[in-house]
Scaffold this active site. Structure first.
Site, PDB file in Angstrom:
ATOM      1  N   TRP A  15       0.865  -1.185   0.000  1.00  0.00           N
ATOM      2  CA  TRP A  15       0.000   0.000   0.000  1.00  0.00           C
ATOM      3  C   TRP A  15       0.892   1.222   0.000  1.00  0.00           C
ATOM      4  CZ3 TRP A  15      -0.088   3.953   3.732  1.00  0.00           C
ATOM      5  CH2 TRP A  15      -1.029   4.962   3.473  1.00  0.00           C
TER       6      TRP A  15
ATOM      7  N   GLU B 139      -3.396  -2.962  -1.947  1.00  0.00           N
ATOM      8  CA  GLU B 139      -4.437  -2.310  -1.146  1.00  0.00           C
ATOM      9  C   GLU B 139      -4.741  -0.906  -1.662  1.00  0.00           C
ATOM     10  OE1 GLU B 139      -5.093  -0.875   3.516  1.00  0.00           O
ATOM     11  OE2 GLU B 139      -3.241  -1.862   2.898  1.00  0.00           O
TER      12      GLU B 139
ATOM     13  N   LYS C  32      -7.139   2.840  -1.417  1.00  0.00           N
ATOM     14  CA  LYS C  32      -7.615   3.778  -0.398  1.00  0.00           C
ATOM     15  C   LYS C  32      -8.434   4.865  -1.084  1.00  0.00           C
ATOM     16  CE  LYS C  32      -6.140   6.153   3.798  1.00  0.00           C
ATOM     17  NZ  LYS C  32      -5.044   6.341   4.775  1.00  0.00           N
TER      18      LYS C  32
ATOM     19  N   ASP D   2      -9.353  -3.013   3.175  1.00  0.00           N
ATOM     20  CA  ASP D   2      -9.314  -2.312   4.452  1.00  0.00           C
ATOM     21  C   ASP D   2     -10.671  -1.663   4.662  1.00  0.00           C
ATOM     22  OD1 ASP D   2      -9.012  -0.091   6.365  1.00  0.00           O
ATOM     23  OD2 ASP D   2      -6.876  -0.548   6.282  1.00  0.00           O
TER      24      ASP D   2
ATOM     25  N   HIS E 205     -11.102   2.052   4.006  1.00  0.00           N
ATOM     26  CA  HIS E 205     -10.576   2.637   2.773  1.00  0.00           C
ATOM     27  C   HIS E 205     -11.605   2.792   1.666  1.00  0.00           C
ATOM     28  CE1 HIS E 205      -6.014   1.882   3.574  1.00  0.00           C
ATOM     29  NE2 HIS E 205      -6.615   2.500   4.559  1.00  0.00           N
TER      30      HIS E 205
ATOM     31  N   HIS F 158      -8.086  -5.958   6.234  1.00  0.00           N
ATOM     32  CA  HIS F 158      -7.585  -5.087   7.286  1.00  0.00           C
ATOM     33  C   HIS F 158      -8.822  -4.513   7.974  1.00  0.00           C
ATOM     34  CE1 HIS F 158      -3.187  -4.136   5.886  1.00  0.00           C
ATOM     35  NE2 HIS F 158      -3.392  -5.413   6.159  1.00  0.00           N
TER      36      HIS F 158
ATOM     37  N   ASP G 192     -11.347   7.273   7.272  1.00  0.00           N
ATOM     38  CA  ASP G 192     -10.438   6.206   7.682  1.00  0.00           C
ATOM     39  C   ASP G 192      -9.759   6.574   8.993  1.00  0.00           C
ATOM     40  OD1 ASP G 192      -8.884   3.891   7.604  1.00  0.00           O
ATOM     41  OD2 ASP G 192      -7.293   4.877   6.473  1.00  0.00           O
TER      42      ASP G 192
ATOM     43  N   ASP H  64      -9.503   4.761  11.799  1.00  0.00           N
ATOM     44  CA  ASP H  64      -8.814   3.662  12.483  1.00  0.00           C
ATOM     45  C   ASP H  64      -9.182   3.545  13.954  1.00  0.00           C
ATOM     46  OD1 ASP H  64      -7.100   2.316  10.465  1.00  0.00           O
ATOM     47  OD2 ASP H  64      -6.325   4.336  10.214  1.00  0.00           O
TER      48      ASP H  64
ATOM     49  N   ASP I 151      -6.225  -3.613  11.555  1.00  0.00           N
ATOM     50  CA  ASP I 151      -5.476  -2.404  11.201  1.00  0.00           C
ATOM     51  C   ASP I 151      -6.155  -1.190  11.811  1.00  0.00           C
ATOM     52  OD1 ASP I 151      -3.893  -0.461  10.168  1.00  0.00           O
ATOM     53  OD2 ASP I 151      -4.410  -0.774   8.072  1.00  0.00           O
TER      54      ASP I 151
END
Length: 418
Positions: A187, A226, A228, A259, A262, A286, A294, A296, A326
């Site tokens: 990524w 990956e 995003k 993810d 993402h 993820h 995003d 997290d 993640d």
């Protein structure tokens, strides 16, 4: 002892209840033992790593909070991870970023990294029976800027190509040493803060870079790419978009990393599982919790995560999906964050496995829409939590909220003294 008896009695009731709808909970518990999370090393230290370069996070990444006690070196990080794993049922993997190499306090630039900088991780994994996965690291470096593998400057682009090639070689060595393929994720943050008129050029450069990186084939590692939506400071354009990487992976028969943070907030990541698995061999997840972007946040049992795991089971894709976490939250106890997120992912998978899928499929094929919806609703009330408690008991880890004082004790005894 009373707690153990309560768990066993509750499980026996749950076992009978699930049997009534055609689900064997003992079989599901066996399946859960084969559900291995790839825990992310970067939660323990807020994505700092061990490079001797200084500087702060770049590449559209941001960690909020300054909760005391984060890991300051490789020994503390390993200790924190092992302790977190001791509170999570089952056997799990560890996902490393390249910046977490054992550099011995020396400066090793990213185009010079090699397996020697990860030999102690290989040894640690063997000693603790933990398999390792890997990631190249394009962010937080003087040559990161807004563009890495898609940079028009050939020297910078070649630097990151060499870094990525070395990371694949490291992954191969890890996989061979552990006799289990090491999954390496690629990524890069590349993008633009404002309007760009060279979208095609940057993507053409990224494709060429990836072609060079993946040219050599390995037996003991698996590649995944990956996408995003955007990174902070790179909101207008992302070179490695979902369309780009879906096309690239499908054309090259590669694994895609999904993810959960993402994508656009209204997109269903769960819906991508069946669509993508028709065209790519495997998926890497993820799993995090995006709140409006995003961000997290620590994974919890929210609807998108439950839907994601349900779709994997419904698609019959248990052997084609790999499960990574993640997220990185510096506002709360970091070991606690590991345990909450890992257990949440497990609970989502458990609930998915406990679904009476055979009956639901028959209802659907017979066009019994009322019955299908009714059973889906009733499944929400079935005692899945009693099955998870038994899973914890069988794995000799704290049941229910009993892990909270364990995390608190570790904070008093260990992390508060850093």
């Amino acid at each position: 002892m009373m707690k153990e008896e309560q768990v066993k009695k509750a499980y026996e009731i749950a076992k009978e209840r699930y049997a009534a709808v055609g689900v064997d909970t003992d079989k599901v518990l066996e399946q859960m033992q084969d559900f291995h999370l790839s825990m992310h090393c970067w939660q323990a230290d807020d994505v700092a790593g061990f490079e001797n370069q200084g500087g702060s996070l770049t590449g559209g990444i941001q960690v909020n909070g300054n909760y005391p006690g984060k890991a300051r070196n490789i020994e503390e990080l390993r200790a924190d991870i092992l302790y977190a794993m001791s509170l999570i049922p089952g056997k799990h993997r560890l996902n490393l970023h390249e910046i977490y190499g054992d550099f011995g306090g020396k400066f090793v630039d990213r185009d010079q990294c090699s397996v020697e900088h990860f030999q102690s991780w290989i040894d640690w994994g063997k000693a603790n029976d933990i398999k390792l996965d890997f990631n190249s690291t394009s962010f937080s470096h003087p040559k990161s800027g807004d563009l890495s593998l898609s940079n028009p400057d050939k020297a910078i682009r070649d630097f990151w190509i060499e870094h990525s090639k070395r990371c694949r070689a490291i992954s191969q060595a890890i996989g061979e040493a552990q006799q289990d393929p090491c999954i390496m994720n690629t990524w890069v943050h590349d993008g633009s803060k404002d309007i760009t008129v060279n979208r095609y050029m940057y993507r053409e450069l990224l494709k060429d870079s990836l072609d060079q990186i993946f040219e050599h084939k390995y037996d003991w590692m698996k590649d995944c790419v990956e996408s995003k939506v955007f990174g902070i400071g790179l909101e207008s354009y992302t070179v490695g978009s979902n369309d780009f990487y879906t096309s690239y992976a499908a054309k090259n028969n590669m694994m895609i990393t999904l993810d959960t943070g993402h994508f656009h907030p209204t997109e269903s990541v769960a819906d991508k599982v069946s669509a993508m698995l028709l065209f790519v061999p495997e998926l890497m997840l993820h799993v995090s919790r995006p709140i409006r972007w995003d961000s997290d946040h620590v994974t919890i049992m929210d609807d998108p995560t439950m839907d994601l795991f349900s779709e994997i089971v419904r698609a019959g894709a248990l052997n084609r999906v790999h499960y990574g976490l993640d997220y990185f939250d510096g506002t709360l106890n970091r070991i606690g964050a590991y345990v909450i997120g890992s257990r949440a992912a497990q609970k989502c998978m458990l609930r998915a496995l406990l679904e009476p899928i055979a009956t639901l499929r028959k209802y659907e094929l017979d066009d019994k829409r009322f019955q299908r919806l009714a059973l889906l609703e009733e499944c929400k009330n079935l005692p899945w939590n009693a099955v998870y408690d038994m899973f914890c008991l069988k794995n000799n880890v704290p049941v229910g909220e009993a892990y909270i004082p364990e995390v608190e004790k570790y904070e008093v005894d260990v992390t508060s003294k850093r």
